[in-house]
Design an enzyme around this catalytic site. Structure first.
Site, PDB file in Angstrom:
ATOM      1  N   LYS A 192       0.882  -1.173   0.000  1.00 59.02           N
ATOM      2  CA  LYS A 192       0.000   0.000   0.000  1.00 59.02           C
ATOM      3  C   LYS A 192       0.920   1.225   0.000  1.00 59.02           C
ATOM      4  O   LYS A 192       1.441   1.626   1.029  1.00 59.02           O
ATOM      5  CB  LYS A 192      -0.858  -0.032   1.267  1.00 59.02           C
ATOM      6  CG  LYS A 192      -2.108   0.796   1.208  1.00 59.02           C
ATOM      7  CD  LYS A 192      -1.862   2.231   1.004  1.00 59.02           C
ATOM      8  CE  LYS A 192      -2.003   3.216   2.075  1.00 59.02           C
ATOM      9  NZ  LYS A 192      -1.816   4.573   1.506  1.00 59.02           N
ATOM     10  N   GLU A 401       8.841  15.443  15.936  1.00 59.29           N
ATOM     11  CA  GLU A 401       9.364  15.346  14.576  1.00 59.29           C
ATOM     12  C   GLU A 401       8.729  16.427  13.702  1.00 59.29           C
ATOM     13  O   GLU A 401       7.505  16.555  13.667  1.00 59.29           O
ATOM     14  CB  GLU A 401       9.026  13.955  14.023  1.00 59.29           C
ATOM     15  CG  GLU A 401       9.684  13.655  12.709  1.00 59.29           C
ATOM     16  CD  GLU A 401       9.431  12.218  12.243  1.00 59.29           C
ATOM     17  OE1 GLU A 401       8.260  11.803  12.202  1.00 59.29           O
ATOM     18  OE2 GLU A 401      10.410  11.536  11.911  1.00 59.29           O
TER      19      GLU A 401
END
Ligand code: NAD
Length: 497
Positions: A192, A401
């Protein structure tokens, strides 16, 4: 006659795309539309313009793909002689190298990254296929010396159907990093790709098929995370899920896999420190850190996004680094600048919000700090190479992050402070230490809580060294021979003679 790299680049710059791009799902060795017939656009982040369309798959397509992979596993691939698996993977490596120009141009159109980086990614994909091709016929078990009238041995078996949920920052590389060892071990795969970067996954599935991979052994279902990733990670026939992406989605994938006690490899990014000690070769550290944080515009899970620097080296480093960062060229990836586009508008907004927030809290951007566009066209999603100086340890830009070209600088006074700062986030993916003092380097390497430590070269190691995170960065290891463990299980057979 084969088109050259320059032919592809010229055509893509002139028309905004390349002809003949795949636009359907790849299942059971065939192209097929999504069951719903739905489509999604692929957008070039360097121009903000659509350049292709892909199928928007959903749960029905996932079912068809997993059923096909299950059949291929049961009837074909698990019985394929390992030497045949090896031959197919190595042939795929040759085909990838032969198609490098087209793959790289498509990757740049889809990702936004500079062409030179896409070409490197293609070569890395070929090396992964060669490497795991080489391992396919060497997955040996062992014997257990029980003594007496017993013979006991362990054999390695493939785990079965594996799912590969791939991110958008290194689409080709992340896909093959999981798929190559899975195929080598005898597993079948359902891929995917990320919704913003799906096309090279389809091209690679086609190449694997041309190399001789039987139908169903590598299926690709394009679509969104909610419509395809979710049912894939929940599917009862999937025995292992390899996921790279955000912590939140990783947590969800793990929960889904737990429903069927499937194993997972989670690679969830980081906030990796680069420790610069005052005794290091500073000019080298400056050059190396430019790549550590600005490769792929900082959209790298293991980017050196925190500079932890001894006070004695701080002023000189910042002066030299800022001068080099400000001089980096930026523009459409096909023109091969030093820094390309950010992959999506959503990601650009996320980066800008993080930097704006830091500035509002009084943190100084000594370099960059704002959005940008391709200087030739005035379009595209770009962010300036940025340095946020002297950031407090608890600030969100140190803790979270950003996934963009933003270096956060933390100044320390002692090596103990450096270690404390390095370990001072919830992440633990990578770390680098710049020093000439091996004793300090080895001490820090022992004490830093991260899956991969390098000394004096940030991205040292490559595909041959195991890679993965501790803490919130995930678990499981990819790359190297270690990755094969994700796709093998041990069966013990004990016989009384
Ligand atoms: P994401 O984790 O949502 O997406 C990664 C992959 O997971 C994509 O293929 C996506 O379609 C799929 N996905 C999304 N929802 C899913 C679900 N419910 N079930 C299964 N699969 C699903 O990441 P994102 O939204 O693209 O980016 C958000 C942040 O994640 C970034 O800003 C960055 O900080 C981080 N990120 C990290 C990496 C990495 O290499 N570790 C890669 C991409 C993004």
């Amino acid at each position: 006659m084969n088109a050259t790299l320059q032919d592809h680049v010229t055509q893509a710059l002139r028309t905004g795309t390349l002809p003949g791009l795949p636009d359907q799902l790849y299942i059971d060795g065939q192209w097929r539309p999504a069951a719903s017939g739905d489509r999604m656009e692929a957008v070039d982040p360097g121009t903000e313009r659509p350049f292709a369309a892909i199928a928007a798959g959903a749960i029905e397509d996932v079912d068809i793909a997993v059923t096909s992979s299950e059949r291929a596993y049961r009837d074909v691939w698990r019985h394929a002689p390992p030497s045949q698996r090896a031959t197919i993977l190595r042939k795929a490596a040759l085909l990838v190298r032969a198609r490098a120009a087209r793959l790289a141009v498509v990757e740049t159109l889809d990702c936004g990254k500079p062409l030179s980086e896409s070409l490197e990614d293609v070569e890395t994909v070929a090396r992964l296929l060669d490497y795991y091709g080489g391992a396919a016929d060497k997955l040996q078990g062992d014997t257990i010396p029980l003594g007496g009238n017993f013979v006991s041995y362990n054999q390695l078996e493939p785990v079965g159907v594996t799912a590969h949920i791939v991110p958008w920052n290194f689409p080709m590389f992340s896909m093959i990093r999981g798929v190559a060892p899975a195929l080598a071990a005898g597993c079948t795969t359902v891929v995917k790709p990320a919704e913003t970067t799906s096309i090279t996954a389809l091209l690679l599935a086609d190449i694997l098929s041309e190399a001789g991979l039987p139908p169903g052994v590598c299926n690709v279902v394009t679509g969104t995370g909610a419509a395809v990733g979710e049912p894939l990670s929940r599917h009862p026939s999937v025995r292992h899920v390899t996921f790279t992406g955000s912590v939140d989605t990783g947590r969800r994938v793990m929960r889904n896999a737990a429903q069927h006690i499937a194993s997972v490899t989670l690679e969830l990014g980081g906030k990796s420190p680069a420790i610069v000690l005052a005794d290091c070769d500073l000019d080298h550290a400056v050059e190396d850190m430019l790549e550590a944080i600005y490769l792929n515009a900082g959209q790298v899970c293991s980017a050196g996004s925190r500079l932890v620097i001894e006070r004695g080296a701080h002023a000189e480093f910042i002066e030299k680094f800022s001068a080099r960062a400000q001089a980096l060229t930026m523009g459409h990836g096909l023109k091969n600048p030093a820094i390309g586009a950010i992959n999506s508008h959503r990601q650009l907004d996320k980066i800008a919000a993080a930097v704006d927030g830091a500035r509002a809290r009084g943190i100084r951007a000594v370099t960059g700090g704002g959005r940008a566009t391709d200087p030739d066209s005035g379009t595209g999603w770009f962010f300036q190479p940025t340095v946020l100086d002297d950031v407090p340890a608890g600030d969100p830009v140190v803790q979270e992050e950003i996934f963009g070209p933003v270096l956060c600088v933390q100044i320390v006074d002692t090596i103990e402070d450096a270690l404390h700062a390095a370990n001072g986030t919830d992440y633990g993916l990578a770390a680098c230490i710049y020093t000439k003092d091996l004793q300090k380097a080895l001490g820090l390497a022992r004490d830093i809580d991260a899956g991969q430590i390098t000394v004096n070269q940030y991205f040292a190691g490559g595909i041959y060294t195991p890679f993965g995170g501790n803490k919130r960065s995930g678990f499981g290891r990819e790359k190297g021979l270690e990755a094969l463990r994700n796709y093998c299980r041990v069966k013990n057979v004990t016989i009384r003679i």
